[in-house]
Design a protein around this motif. Structure first.
Motif, PDB file in Angstrom:
ATOM      1  N   ALA A 106       3.967   5.522  -6.720  1.00  7.54           N
ATOM      2  CA  ALA A 106       2.907   4.647  -7.214  1.00  7.54           C
ATOM      3  C   ALA A 106       2.925   3.296  -6.504  1.00  7.54           C
ATOM      4  O   ALA A 106       1.871   2.722  -6.232  1.00  7.54           O
ATOM      5  CB  ALA A 106       3.034   4.459  -8.726  1.00  7.54           C
ATOM      6  N   GLN A 107       4.118   2.792  -6.195  1.00  5.88           N
ATOM      7  CA  GLN A 107       4.204   1.540  -5.419  1.00  5.88           C
ATOM      8  C   GLN A 107       3.606   1.748  -4.018  1.00  5.88           C
ATOM      9  O   GLN A 107       2.871   0.897  -3.522  1.00  5.88           O
ATOM     10  CB  GLN A 107       5.660   1.081  -5.293  1.00  5.88           C
ATOM     11  N   ALA A 108       3.951   2.874  -3.394  1.00  9.11           N
ATOM     12  CA  ALA A 108       3.407   3.174  -2.064  1.00  9.11           C
ATOM     13  C   ALA A 108       1.882   3.287  -2.133  1.00  9.11           C
ATOM     14  O   ALA A 108       1.164   2.768  -1.263  1.00  9.11           O
ATOM     15  CB  ALA A 108       4.023   4.456  -1.518  1.00  9.11           C
ATOM     16  N   TYR A 109       1.396   3.953  -3.164  1.00 15.06           N
ATOM     17  CA  TYR A 109      -0.046   4.098  -3.365  1.00 15.06           C
ATOM     18  C   TYR A 109      -0.681   2.718  -3.546  1.00 15.06           C
ATOM     19  O   TYR A 109      -1.730   2.415  -2.953  1.00 15.06           O
ATOM     20  CB  TYR A 109      -0.294   4.965  -4.603  1.00 15.06           C
ATOM     21  N   HIS A 110      -0.056   1.893  -4.366  1.00 11.92           N
ATOM     22  CA  HIS A 110      -0.568   0.548  -4.622  1.00 11.92           C
ATOM     23  C   HIS A 110      -0.651  -0.271  -3.334  1.00 11.92           C
ATOM     24  O   HIS A 110      -1.632  -0.985  -3.104  1.00 11.92           O
ATOM     25  CB  HIS A 110       0.313  -0.159  -5.657  1.00 11.92           C
ATOM     26  N   ILE A 111       0.353  -0.155  -2.494  1.00 12.88           N
ATOM     27  CA  ILE A 111       0.334  -0.873  -1.215  1.00 12.88           C
ATOM     28  C   ILE A 111      -0.846  -0.407  -0.373  1.00 12.88           C
ATOM     29  O   ILE A 111      -1.628  -1.220   0.132  1.00 12.88           O
ATOM     30  CB  ILE A 111       1.670  -0.692  -0.461  1.00 12.88           C
ATOM     31  N   ALA A 112      -0.998   0.905  -0.200  1.00 14.50           N
ATOM     32  CA  ALA A 112      -2.091   1.427   0.632  1.00 14.50           C
ATOM     33  C   ALA A 112      -3.456   1.085   0.037  1.00 14.50           C
ATOM     34  O   ALA A 112      -4.364   0.663   0.757  1.00 14.50           O
ATOM     35  CB  ALA A 112      -1.938   2.934   0.811  1.00 14.50           C
ATOM     36  N   TYR A 113      -3.580   1.271  -1.275  1.00 12.18           N
ATOM     37  CA  TYR A 113      -4.868   0.976  -1.907  1.00 12.18           C
ATOM     38  C   TYR A 113      -5.201  -0.510  -1.801  1.00 12.18           C
ATOM     39  O   TYR A 113      -6.361  -0.887  -1.567  1.00 12.18           O
ATOM     40  CB  TYR A 113      -4.890   1.412  -3.378  1.00 12.18           C
ATOM     41  N   SER A 114      -4.214  -1.365  -1.966  1.00 17.72           N
ATOM     42  CA  SER A 114      -4.487  -2.801  -1.908  1.00 17.72           C
ATOM     43  C   SER A 114      -4.889  -3.237  -0.493  1.00 17.72           C
ATOM     44  O   SER A 114      -5.678  -4.177  -0.349  1.00 17.72           O
ATOM     45  CB  SER A 114      -3.303  -3.617  -2.413  1.00 17.72           C
ATOM     46  N   ILE A 115      -4.380  -2.563   0.534  1.00 19.57           N
ATOM     47  CA  ILE A 115      -4.831  -2.864   1.897  1.00 19.57           C
ATOM     48  C   ILE A 115      -6.326  -2.566   1.992  1.00 19.57           C
ATOM     49  O   ILE A 115      -7.110  -3.367   2.509  1.00 19.57           O
ATOM     50  CB  ILE A 115      -4.044  -2.052   2.947  1.00 19.57           C
ATOM     51  N   ASP A 116      -6.721  -1.408   1.465  1.00 17.14           N
ATOM     52  CA  ASP A 116      -8.138  -1.039   1.452  1.00 17.14           C
ATOM     53  C   ASP A 116      -8.951  -2.054   0.648  1.00 17.14           C
ATOM     54  O   ASP A 116     -10.034  -2.478   1.066  1.00 17.14           O
ATOM     55  CB  ASP A 116      -8.293   0.364   0.865  1.00 17.14           C
ATOM     56  N   TYR A 117      -8.434  -2.449  -0.509  1.00 11.53           N
ATOM     57  CA  TYR A 117      -9.121  -3.423  -1.360  1.00 11.53           C
ATOM     58  C   TYR A 117      -9.321  -4.754  -0.624  1.00 11.53           C
ATOM     59  O   TYR A 117     -10.424  -5.308  -0.604  1.00 11.53           O
ATOM     60  CB  TYR A 117      -8.338  -3.639  -2.662  1.00 11.53           C
ATOM     61  N   PHE A 118      -8.245  -5.290  -0.047  1.00 10.00           N
ATOM     62  CA  PHE A 118      -8.359  -6.555   0.680  1.00 10.00           C
ATOM     63  C   PHE A 118      -9.354  -6.420   1.830  1.00 10.00           C
ATOM     64  O   PHE A 118     -10.165  -7.320   2.065  1.00 10.00           O
ATOM     65  CB  PHE A 118      -6.994  -7.013   1.223  1.00 10.00           C
ATOM     66  N   HIS A 119      -9.318  -5.306   2.544  1.00 10.02           N
ATOM     67  CA  HIS A 119     -10.248  -5.082   3.656  1.00 10.02           C
ATOM     68  C   HIS A 119     -11.689  -5.138   3.155  1.00 10.02           C
ATOM     69  O   HIS A 119     -12.542  -5.823   3.732  1.00 10.02           O
ATOM     70  CB  HIS A 119      -9.943  -3.742   4.314  1.00 10.02           C
TER      71      HIS A 119
END
Length: 161
Positions: free
Chosen positions: A67-80
């Motif tokens: 879930a932490q790994a998912y959160h990192i990847a998703y947040s990159i998408d979100y910030f983008h």
């Protein structure tokens, strides 16, 4: 002691001045090395945890490693998306435990590549620079958490880059 303080202040003033001069010189090429290092280190941390331990979490209140790994990847998408849309982006991450180790690593790699290309194509501006600091800080925060997860599992984390 006074000389040490003066040298310290002088060093930081030069660092800030140099950083500002570099930042005012067009775009964000000066960040390229830091962006690539952040990507490489984050991916190395994701690789370090064995797949069978991706469901590990230190306690009931924390996310699993996956879930932490998912959160990192998703947040990159979100910030983008937020950077591309003037700060506007919907936060709707979905199931943070839905991807395998391989899927998470590939997704994170893709999101880092897209984000890094986007950043490097932008002209320097104060609002984006402030957002980039938040983006890098957020990634480092969650990456630091999963480095701790590795240590709790007796795994030596990759060398920081």
């Amino acid at each position: 002691m006074k000389i040490a303080k003066t040298l310290t202040y002088t060093f930081f003033a030069l660092l800030i001045t140099t950083g500002s001069a570099m930042a005012d010189h067009g775009g964000y090429d000066w960040l390229k090395q830091r962006l690539e290092a952040s990507k490489a280190y984050t991916l190395a941390v994701l690789e370090a945890m064995p797949e069978e331990s991706y469901n590990f979490k230190p306690n009931d209140e924390q996310r699993t490693f996956a879930a932490q790994a998912y959160h990192i990847a998703y947040s990159i998408d979100y910030f983008h998306r937020a950077f591309a849309n003037g700060g506007q982006a919907q936060w709707a991450p979905g199931d943070e435990n839905s991807k395998s180790k391989k899927e998470l690593i590939e997704w994170a790699k893709t999101k880092f590549d897209e984000m890094n290309a986007f950043i490097l194509a932008q002209e320097n501006n104060d609002q984006l620079t402030a957002g980039l600091i938040s983006y890098l800080d957020h990634n480092a925060h969650h990456r630091g958490q999963i480095v701790t997860y590795l240590r709790m599992k007796g795994i030596n984390p990759p060398q920081y880059r």
